[in-house]
Write a protein that holds these residues in place. Structure first.
Motif, PDB file in Angstrom:
ATOM      1  N   VAL A  96     -13.417 -17.281  -2.476  1.00 60.46           N
ATOM      2  CA  VAL A  96     -12.474 -17.921  -2.169  1.00 60.46           C
ATOM      3  C   VAL A  96     -12.260 -18.574  -0.692  1.00 60.46           C
ATOM      4  O   VAL A  96     -12.419 -17.485   0.144  1.00 60.46           O
ATOM      5  CB  VAL A  96     -11.082 -17.557  -1.964  1.00 60.46           C
ATOM      6  N   ARG A  97     -11.869 -19.793  -0.153  1.00 58.93           N
ATOM      7  CA  ARG A  97     -11.359 -19.978   1.324  1.00 58.93           C
ATOM      8  C   ARG A  97     -10.842 -20.479   1.575  1.00 58.93           C
ATOM      9  O   ARG A  97      -9.920 -21.134   0.405  1.00 58.93           O
ATOM     10  CB  ARG A  97     -12.672 -20.702   2.368  1.00 58.93           C
ATOM     11  N   PHE A  98      -9.885 -20.104   2.794  1.00 61.26           N
ATOM     12  CA  PHE A  98      -8.359 -20.755   2.292  1.00 61.26           C
ATOM     13  C   PHE A  98      -7.640 -21.684   3.499  1.00 61.26           C
ATOM     14  O   PHE A  98      -8.841 -21.595   4.487  1.00 61.26           O
ATOM     15  CB  PHE A  98      -6.611 -19.793   2.539  1.00 61.26           C
ATOM     16  N   THR A  99      -6.652 -22.537   3.143  1.00 61.13           N
ATOM     17  CA  THR A  99      -6.818 -23.938   4.267  1.00 61.13           C
ATOM     18  C   THR A  99      -5.773 -23.874   3.964  1.00 61.13           C
ATOM     19  O   THR A  99      -4.474 -23.347   3.685  1.00 61.13           O
ATOM     20  CB  THR A  99      -7.615 -24.728   3.530  1.00 61.13           C
ATOM     21  N   ASN A 100      -5.000 -24.871   4.918  1.00 60.46           N
ATOM     22  CA  ASN A 100      -3.132 -25.029   4.794  1.00 60.46           C
ATOM     23  C   ASN A 100      -2.980 -26.287   4.259  1.00 60.46           C
ATOM     24  O   ASN A 100      -1.394 -26.079   3.751  1.00 60.46           O
ATOM     25  CB  ASN A 100      -2.914 -25.480   6.598  1.00 60.46           C
ATOM     26  N   SER A 101      -3.482 -26.815   3.147  1.00 61.62           N
ATOM     27  CA  SER A 101      -3.274 -28.044   2.844  1.00 61.62           C
ATOM     28  C   SER A 101      -4.094 -27.901   1.433  1.00 61.62           C
ATOM     29  O   SER A 101      -5.232 -28.086   1.284  1.00 61.62           O
ATOM     30  CB  SER A 101      -3.530 -29.212   2.865  1.00 61.62           C
ATOM     31  N   GLY A 102      -3.395 -28.535   0.555  1.00 61.17           N
ATOM     32  CA  GLY A 102      -4.785 -29.317  -0.338  1.00 61.17           C
ATOM     33  C   GLY A 102      -5.594 -29.969  -0.387  1.00 61.17           C
ATOM     34  O   GLY A 102      -6.225 -30.721  -0.013  1.00 61.17           O
ATOM     35  N   THR A 103      -4.975 -31.116   1.024  1.00 62.31           N
ATOM     36  CA  THR A 103      -5.737 -31.662   1.577  1.00 62.31           C
ATOM     37  C   THR A 103      -6.952 -31.273   1.739  1.00 62.31           C
ATOM     38  O   THR A 103      -7.947 -32.134   2.111  1.00 62.31           O
ATOM     39  CB  THR A 103      -4.927 -32.650   2.807  1.00 62.31           C
ATOM     40  N   GLU A 104      -6.699 -30.811   3.065  1.00 62.72           N
ATOM     41  CA  GLU A 104      -7.777 -29.815   3.530  1.00 62.72           C
ATOM     42  C   GLU A 104      -8.797 -28.810   1.890  1.00 62.72           C
ATOM     43  O   GLU A 104      -9.660 -28.675   2.580  1.00 62.72           O
ATOM     44  CB  GLU A 104      -7.126 -28.801   4.203  1.00 62.72           C
ATOM     45  N   ALA A 105      -8.315 -29.126   1.067  1.00 64.84           N
ATOM     46  CA  ALA A 105      -8.953 -28.208   0.093  1.00 64.84           C
ATOM     47  C   ALA A 105     -10.227 -28.405  -0.052  1.00 64.84           C
ATOM     48  O   ALA A 105     -11.794 -28.429  -0.447  1.00 64.84           O
ATOM     49  CB  ALA A 105      -8.306 -27.386  -0.465  1.00 64.84           C
ATOM     50  N   VAL A 106      -9.211 -30.518  -0.307  1.00 72.42           N
ATOM     51  CA  VAL A 106     -10.675 -31.061  -1.146  1.00 72.42           C
ATOM     52  C   VAL A 106     -11.507 -31.695  -0.199  1.00 72.42           C
ATOM     53  O   VAL A 106     -12.939 -31.534  -0.138  1.00 72.42           O
ATOM     54  CB  VAL A 106      -9.600 -32.125  -1.588  1.00 72.42           C
ATOM     55  N   MET A 107     -11.237 -31.677   1.020  1.00 73.91           N
ATOM     56  CA  MET A 107     -12.069 -32.328   2.434  1.00 73.91           C
ATOM     57  C   MET A 107     -13.382 -30.513   2.615  1.00 73.91           C
ATOM     58  O   MET A 107     -14.388 -31.554   2.947  1.00 73.91           O
ATOM     59  CB  MET A 107     -11.355 -32.180   4.393  1.00 73.91           C
ATOM     60  N   MET A 108     -12.657 -29.936   2.570  1.00 72.17           N
ATOM     61  CA  MET A 108     -13.596 -28.768   2.457  1.00 72.17           C
ATOM     62  C   MET A 108     -14.398 -28.568   0.882  1.00 72.17           C
ATOM     63  O   MET A 108     -16.168 -28.070   1.706  1.00 72.17           O
ATOM     64  CB  MET A 108     -13.271 -26.896   2.270  1.00 72.17           C
ATOM     65  N   ALA A 109     -13.981 -28.890  -0.094  1.00 73.60           N
ATOM     66  CA  ALA A 109     -15.117 -29.259  -1.125  1.00 73.60           C
ATOM     67  C   ALA A 109     -16.029 -29.663  -0.470  1.00 73.60           C
ATOM     68  O   ALA A 109     -17.957 -29.883  -1.215  1.00 73.60           O
ATOM     69  CB  ALA A 109     -13.765 -29.013  -2.288  1.00 73.60           C
ATOM     70  N   ILE A 110     -15.788 -31.040   0.037  1.00 70.79           N
ATOM     71  CA  ILE A 110     -16.575 -32.074  -0.253  1.00 70.79           C
ATOM     72  C   ILE A 110     -17.474 -31.598   1.137  1.00 70.79           C
ATOM     73  O   ILE A 110     -18.926 -32.271   1.097  1.00 70.79           O
ATOM     74  CB  ILE A 110     -15.771 -33.919   0.396  1.00 70.79           C
ATOM     75  N   LYS A 111     -16.870 -31.188   1.971  1.00 71.90           N
ATOM     76  CA  LYS A 111     -17.908 -30.936   2.847  1.00 71.90           C
ATOM     77  C   LYS A 111     -19.469 -29.460   2.647  1.00 71.90           C
ATOM     78  O   LYS A 111     -20.166 -29.639   2.823  1.00 71.90           O
ATOM     79  CB  LYS A 111     -17.093 -30.852   4.122  1.00 71.90           C
ATOM     80  N   ALA A 112     -18.468 -28.691   1.848  1.00 76.11           N
ATOM     81  CA  ALA A 112     -19.453 -27.657   1.554  1.00 76.11           C
ATOM     82  C   ALA A 112     -20.448 -28.368   0.676  1.00 76.11           C
ATOM     83  O   ALA A 112     -21.930 -28.399   0.640  1.00 76.11           O
ATOM     84  CB  ALA A 112     -18.292 -27.254   0.527  1.00 76.11           C
ATOM     85  N   ALA A 113     -20.369 -29.643  -0.499  1.00 71.86           N
ATOM     86  CA  ALA A 113     -21.241 -29.838  -1.161  1.00 71.86           C
ATOM     87  C   ALA A 113     -22.502 -30.862  -0.392  1.00 71.86           C
ATOM     88  O   ALA A 113     -23.233 -30.318  -0.843  1.00 71.86           O
ATOM     89  CB  ALA A 113     -20.002 -30.824  -1.851  1.00 71.86           C
TER      90      ALA A 113
END
Length: 446
Positions: free
Chosen positions: A121-138
């Protein structure tokens, strides 16, 4: 709740109310008088003063049962004493450091134990950031530039995730959804980077993924999207999506920012499909700003800096701050399997009660949702995709009248009649909602 507060009424709508005065102040310093489009309602919203448990009190002293819970984030309601105690202890030790803390490890351990897709797991500060980082990871993992998402689905405020959040509902020449901007000035390059898929359409989705398979880094899906009225992905559709993405080396991302509250292991544990990455938020922060992306250790390795610069660099001043981490850990520990079962029973009771009211009143409607989530639809169209979820002007007006009547009868719910339960609630709160809804329908019909 306290002296001076009262249940029900819509005093905030009256000239000279505290809400009216606050809105006039707000308009001078905030565009449109607000910082969150989602909390605005015409001509102006009520202003919160305080909350405790299942009750929220506005600036005009009116009490309402809170079925919004800050858009599902406050699963333990307001001012939960256990969460407050944990946060107060942490405040004395410091609120943020340029160092990691043990608290983020503990919350990550809890999440990986519960949610099937999570190894890291990697933490962010919002659901928007979580989605953004998931896309960047992919993208970093596959080396491919484009993503696919589903028509009409909301995934936060990241440019690529916003595409077709509100589409025209009209298909293109090929019969498939068209990539449309959600925010003015969205670059055409962003639209060109997103393939828009038809929700719950196995054949159409498979054809589009096959067509773009060599360009797609990820397919992003909410397994029970609020923006489509809480109509879930059909199990056969989701299973086939899992098979297709795996066959073509495409990262499958679940957006469980809201739907994680559906069950102990999230909606993915209910539907029996395990994605490569999961975006989370809301309930995992105990009421504080939070987001997280997690998944297989292989895909999550793109964030790993131990062997040199990572393929997906990721910082954030307040990521995994200890206040959020202790609040989230306390909140999640309180969410035992038994508590999820209790909330699910209450949720089913509420949904069944509302459906009975609709039948007895002869009002066309239906209720969707799972676990502690519910959405009341004042029409009977089949809910399978974006197009059928869009309301006509007449339907919107009726929903607006019902919402206003519910507010006046001591129920706080979203203008779309989407809501959720919190753990301070029990049978009395569910019965109060059903009774208020029955009266609100009569009020709205005139």
């Amino acid at each position: 709740m306290s002296s001076g507060s009262r249940r029900g009424g819509n005093v905030y709508r009256e000239p000279g109310s505290a809400a009216a005065d606050l809105f006039e102040r707000a308009r001078r310093v905030l565009p449109g008088g607000n910082t969150r489009t989602t909390v605005y309602s015409a001509p102006y919203p009520p202003y919160a003063a305080r909350g405790r448990g299942a009750v929220i009190v506005d600036a005009d002293g009116e009490e309402r049962l809170d079925f919004v819970n800050n858009y599902t984030a406050l699963i333990h309601g307001h001012a939960d004493p256990d969460i407050n105690e944990a946060v107060i202890r942490q405040l004395a030790d410091g609120v943020a450091f340029a160092m990691p803390t043990e608290h983020e490890i503990a919350l990550a351990e809890l999440l990986t134990e519960r949610v099937p897709s999570l190894q890291q797991v990697r933490f962010t500060n919002s659901g928007t950031e979580a989605v953004m980082m998931a896309i960047k990871a992919a993208r970093a993992y596959t080396g491919r530039p484009r993503i696919a998402k589903f028509d009409g689905c909301y995934h936060g405020s990241y440019d690529f995730a916003e595409v077709s959040t509100q589409s025209s509902g009209k298909p293109g020449e090929d019969g498939f959804p068209v990539a449309t901007p959600y925010t003015g000035g969205t670059p055409q390059a962003v639209l060109d980077s997103v393939v828009v898929l038809p929700f719950n359409d196995i054949d159409g989705t498979e054809r589009l993924i096959e067509q773009h398979r060599d360009e797609l880094a990820a397919v992003l899906i909410d397994p029970n999207p609020r923006s489509l009225g809480l109509y879930p992905a059909e199990p056969a559709f989701l299973q086939r999506l899992r098979e297709i993405t795996r066959a073509y080396g495409i990262v499958l991302i679940f957006d469980e920012v809201i739907s994680l509250r559906s069950d102990y292991g999230g909606m993915q544990s209910v539907l029996g499909v395990t994605p490569d990455l999961t975006a989370m938020g809301k309930i995992i922060g105990g009421g504080f700003p939070v987001g997280a992306v997690g998944g297989s250790a292989e895909v999550m390795s793109v964030f790993d800096p131990t062997g040199g610069p990572p393929r997906a660099p990721h910082g954030g001043t307040f990521n995994a701050n200890p206040v959020t981490m202790v609040a989230g850990l306390t909140a999640m520990r309180k969410l035992t399997p038994a508590e999820f079962d209790r909330l699910a029973t209450l949720g089913q009771q509420l949904r069944a009660g509302v459906e009975e009211v609709l039948r007895e009143a002869g009002v066309p409607g239906q209720v969707t949702g799972y676990g502690s989530l519910f959405h009341i639809h004042l029409h009977q169209r089949p809910l399978a995709d974006y197009r059928n979820s869009v309301l006509s002007a007449q339907e919107r007006a009726f929903v607006g009248r019902v919402h206003e009547a519910l507010m006046g009868r001591g129920i706080f719910i979203t203008p779309a009649l989407f809501g959720c339960l919190s753990t301070p609630m029990g049978v009395p709160e569910v019965e109060a909602f059903v009774d208020a809804f029955a009266a609100a329908l009569q009020d709205a019909r005139g």
